[in-house]
Design an enzyme around this catalytic site. Structure first.
Site, PDB file in Angstrom:
ATOM      1  N   GLU A  70      -4.766  22.183  17.695  1.00  0.00           N
ATOM      2  CA  GLU A  70      -5.589  21.039  18.056  1.00  0.00           C
ATOM      3  C   GLU A  70      -4.776  19.763  17.820  1.00  0.00           C
ATOM      4  OE1 GLU A  70      -8.765  20.724  19.230  1.00  0.00           O
ATOM      5  OE2 GLU A  70      -8.064  18.652  19.231  1.00  0.00           O
ATOM      6  N   LEU A 121      -6.100  16.630  17.832  1.00  0.00           N
ATOM      7  CA  LEU A 121      -7.108  15.577  17.647  1.00  0.00           C
ATOM      8  C   LEU A 121      -6.591  14.373  16.871  1.00  0.00           C
ATOM      9  CD1 LEU A 121     -10.636  16.360  16.276  1.00  0.00           C
ATOM     10  CD2 LEU A 121      -9.186  14.757  15.071  1.00  0.00           C
ATOM     11  N   LEU A 143       5.323   2.942  18.004  1.00  0.00           N
ATOM     12  CA  LEU A 143       6.450   2.115  17.564  1.00  0.00           C
ATOM     13  C   LEU A 143       5.927   0.853  16.888  1.00  0.00           C
ATOM     14  CD1 LEU A 143       9.013   2.344  20.527  1.00  0.00           C
ATOM     15  CD2 LEU A 143       9.224   3.337  18.241  1.00  0.00           C
ATOM     16  N   ALA A 145       5.451  -1.139  13.835  1.00  0.00           N
ATOM     17  CA  ALA A 145       5.926  -1.195  12.445  1.00  0.00           C
ATOM     18  C   ALA A 145       4.796  -1.685  11.546  1.00  0.00           C
ATOM     19  CB  ALA A 145       7.114  -2.137  12.352  1.00  0.00           C
ATOM     20  N   CYS A 174      -3.214  14.335   8.426  1.00  0.00           N
ATOM     21  CA  CYS A 174      -2.272  15.194   9.157  1.00  0.00           C
ATOM     22  C   CYS A 174      -0.803  14.943   8.832  1.00  0.00           C
ATOM     23  CB  CYS A 174      -2.497  15.054  10.653  1.00  0.00           C
ATOM     24  SG  CYS A 174      -4.066  15.768  11.150  1.00  0.00           S
TER      25      CYS A 174
HETATM   26  C1  UDX Z   1      -2.413  12.666  14.141  1.00  0.00           C
HETATM   27  C2  UDX Z   1      -1.905  13.084  15.540  1.00  0.00           C
HETATM   28  O1  UDX Z   1      -1.885  11.946  16.393  1.00  0.00           O
HETATM   29  C3  UDX Z   1      -2.786  14.180  16.106  1.00  0.00           C
HETATM   30  O2  UDX Z   1      -2.266  14.613  17.353  1.00  0.00           O
HETATM   31  C4  UDX Z   1      -2.827  15.331  15.124  1.00  0.00           C
HETATM   32  O3  UDX Z   1      -3.671  16.361  15.591  1.00  0.00           O
HETATM   33  C5  UDX Z   1      -3.303  14.865  13.752  1.00  0.00           C
HETATM   34  O4  UDX Z   1      -2.476  13.798  13.303  1.00  0.00           O
HETATM   35  P1  UDX Z   1      -4.278  11.035  13.198  1.00  0.00           P
HETATM   36  O5  UDX Z   1      -3.787  11.371  11.828  1.00  0.00           O
HETATM   37  O6  UDX Z   1      -5.752  11.029  13.441  1.00  0.00           O
HETATM   38  O7  UDX Z   1      -3.671  12.053  14.272  1.00  0.00           O
HETATM   39  O8  UDX Z   1      -3.760   9.575  13.530  1.00  0.00           O
HETATM   40  P2  UDX Z   1      -2.696   8.812  14.467  1.00  0.00           P
HETATM   41  O9  UDX Z   1      -3.429   7.994  15.443  1.00  0.00           O
HETATM   42  O10 UDX Z   1      -1.669   9.714  15.011  1.00  0.00           O
HETATM   43  O11 UDX Z   1      -2.082   7.789  13.404  1.00  0.00           O
HETATM   44  C6  UDX Z   1      -1.559   8.244  12.179  1.00  0.00           C
HETATM   45  C7  UDX Z   1      -1.096   7.105  11.322  1.00  0.00           C
HETATM   46  O12 UDX Z   1       0.042   6.474  11.858  1.00  0.00           O
HETATM   47  C8  UDX Z   1      -2.117   6.009  11.056  1.00  0.00           C
HETATM   48  O13 UDX Z   1      -2.086   5.725   9.662  1.00  0.00           O
HETATM   49  C9  UDX Z   1      -1.587   4.823  11.844  1.00  0.00           C
HETATM   50  O14 UDX Z   1      -1.916   3.594  11.241  1.00  0.00           O
HETATM   51  C10 UDX Z   1      -0.089   5.072  11.807  1.00  0.00           C
HETATM   52  N1  UDX Z   1       0.642   4.491  12.937  1.00  0.00           N
HETATM   53  C11 UDX Z   1       0.411   4.943  14.203  1.00  0.00           C
HETATM   54  C12 UDX Z   1       1.600   3.508  12.704  1.00  0.00           C
HETATM   55  O15 UDX Z   1       1.827   3.097  11.570  1.00  0.00           O
HETATM   56  N2  UDX Z   1       2.309   3.009  13.771  1.00  0.00           N
HETATM   57  C13 UDX Z   1       2.107   3.449  15.043  1.00  0.00           C
HETATM   58  O16 UDX Z   1       2.800   2.964  15.946  1.00  0.00           O
HETATM   59  C14 UDX Z   1       1.123   4.443  15.269  1.00  0.00           C
END
Ligand code: UDX
Length: 459
Positions: A154, A156, A271, A273, A281
């Site tokens: 998954e 998600l 990307l 920062a 996850c």
């Molecule tokens: C992630 C994956 O996207 C998903 O496919 C997997 O199934 C589970 O893990 P999620 O943990 O819900 O999902 O969040 P995601 O939107 O991927 O963001 C994760 C973290 O990265 C957040 O804390 C977000 O703030 C951070 N992030 C995201 C950044 O710091 N910079 C970015 O450019 C994108």
């Protein structure tokens, strides 16, 4: 199709609601009596945009029960979506997955065929182990049984879970036998062909293309889930590492990200920062991948570095705050005795999930250094209060009240409401208008024009 889903966490509940919406007959099983009570009242136990409306819409076509025996025998397809929490050494604990498989095998009808699908994120080899568990139970029961095991990872994303479920980039199936692949193809037919009427809250995106269903072997399916998460995690850590250097040399990381993101081989997403990743996850899955590697005595320096850079970002933000006090109030001034407002507690916007959230580490560090901490989040305050377990934090419902006579604000989560704050009003009522923007939400000049001493990340 008749479907049973074991586990009603983020993955299980989202999947259950979407499959019910797609007209499958779905029953979801959970042992947590509190969750079940809410679900029986038609209330969602998780915060996820749109889930309550869909729960209302599917109504009684989606059933909830504590009993595997009540739903599994009649099901054609059983999805395991239970948690795989980290063990002390970082490896994923698959006990609940194996237990679910055992309970399923105990009640399977001897003369019916079932497809047992592992949706939980699991270490490589778990599908094989699940098949063994099923065989062991059948041997104890003295029956032959007929269960095909498949992996269906998954992807998600919290806060966007339903959008992603209705309009996935791809569906991955790992299985050795054709009947399991066929069952999953039938399950996902409405998504693969997009034949359903979109729910009003989730219209089909204009540029959306039909998603491919990729079939592979179970171990590769398990592996690619970890690889996908680790790649995204390291993409974020990479830009955060570049951000640190941008600060040293006077470049702006948002411009650098814009420029490299225009290269179609790199792409613009992930990307941003800032304070880096948290949630259920990336921290867990990168640790679990390292655990899998350690078992094979294999080093993964890139994954190690992605984690190190990520958790360093939390210290970097506190260091920026220390430096801001020295700069604004004098060389000897520290965090001790200061009143600091934290904006955002959830690990990202649109969720109340605070697992591995940067805000928690930052708050603990500030309190340990003797600061008074006030905190705000549109929905995650109750969860944060529980997670912080007695750490002295003054939770405030209103950002303007929170900032009144505060010495600094640290923006940790880029919730929409924080984009719309009246910066001038905030700065005016603070004792010391320092703003550490951990997500680069504001344009530095706008914040400075509003009266703030502003510090972003990598700019
Ligand atoms: C992630 C994956 O996207 C998903 O496919 C997997 O199934 C589970 O893990 P999620 O943990 O819900 O999902 O969040 P995601 O939107 O991927 O963001 C994760 C973290 O990265 C957040 O804390 C977000 O703030 C951070 N992030 C995201 C950044 O710091 N910079 C970015 O450019 C994108």
């Amino acid at each position: 199709m008749k479907i049973a889903i074991i586990g009603t966490g983020y993955v299980g509940l989202t999947t259950a609601v979407v499959l019910a919406y797609l007209s499958h007959q779905v029953a979801a099983v959970d042992k947590d009596t509190h969750k079940l009570k809410l679900l029986h009242q038609g209330k969602s136990p998780i915060h996820e945009p749109g889930i309550q409306t869909l729960l209302d819409e599917v109504g009684h076509t989606l059933r909830f029960t504590p009993s595997v025996a009540a739903v599994v025998p009649e099901a054609e397809l059983i999805l395991i979506a239970v948690g795989t929490p980290p063990k002390k050494n970082g490896e994923a604990d698959t006990r609940h997955v194996e237990q679910a498989a055992r309970e399923v095998a105990e009640v399977c009808h001897p003369h019916r065929h079932y497809t047992l699908v592992v949706k939980s994120t699991v270490p490589i080899g778990t599908n094989r182990r699940v098949a063994e568990v099923v065989d062991e139970v059948f041997a104890t029961r003295g029956i032959q049984g007929n269960v095909s095991v498949a992996s269906n990872p998954e992807f998600l994303q919290e806060g966007l879970a339903l959008q992603g479920a209705f309009y996935p980039d791809r569906i991955v199936v790992g299985a050795h036998c054709d009947d399991a692949i066929d069952a999953l193809r039938r399950l996902y037919q409405p998504l693969l062909e997009q034949t359903f009427d979109p729910p009003s809250a989730f219209p089909r995106p204009e540029a959306y293309h039909l998603p491919p269903m990729m079939t592979t072997d179970p171990s590769s399916a398990e592996m690619l889930k970890y690889a996908a998460n680790t790649f995204l995690a390291l993409k974020i850590s990479f830009i955060n590492e570049i951000a640190g250097l941008c600060e040293k040399v006077g470049a702006d990381v948002t411009e650098v990200a814009r420029g490299i993101g225009l290269d179609t081989r790199i792409g613009p997403r992930f990307l941003q920062a800032g304070l880096g990743w948290g949630g259920s996850c990336y921290p867990k899955d990168t640790a679990a991948l390292l655990g899998v590697a350690a078992q094979s005595a294999y080093e993964m320096p890139i994954t190690e570095a992605a984690r190190a850079v990520n958790f360093r970002q939390r210290e970097v933000i506190v260091e920026k705050l220390r430096a801001a006090f020295k700069r604004c109030c004098g060389a000897g001034v520290t965090i001790k005795g200061k009143t600091i407002g934290i904006l955002g507690l959830a690990f990202k916007p649109n969720t109340d999930d605070v697992r591995s959230a940067p805000a928690l580490d930052i708050i603990r560090c500030l309190v340990a250094e003797g600061a008074s901490v006030r905190a705000h989040d549109p929905i995650a305050m109750p969860n944060a209060e529980m997670a912080l377990d007695g750490t002295a934090v003054d939770f405030r419902e209103d950002v303007y009240r929170l900032s009144h006579e505060a010495d600094a604000l640290v923006l940790v989560t880029e919730w929409d409401v924080y984009h719309k704050l009246e910066l001038r009003k905030l700065a005016k009522q603070m004792r010391m208008p320092i703003l550490i923007d951990g997500r680069n939400v504001y344009l530095p000049q706008d914040a400075r024009d509003a009266g703030f001493y502003y510090v972003g990340v990598g700019r």
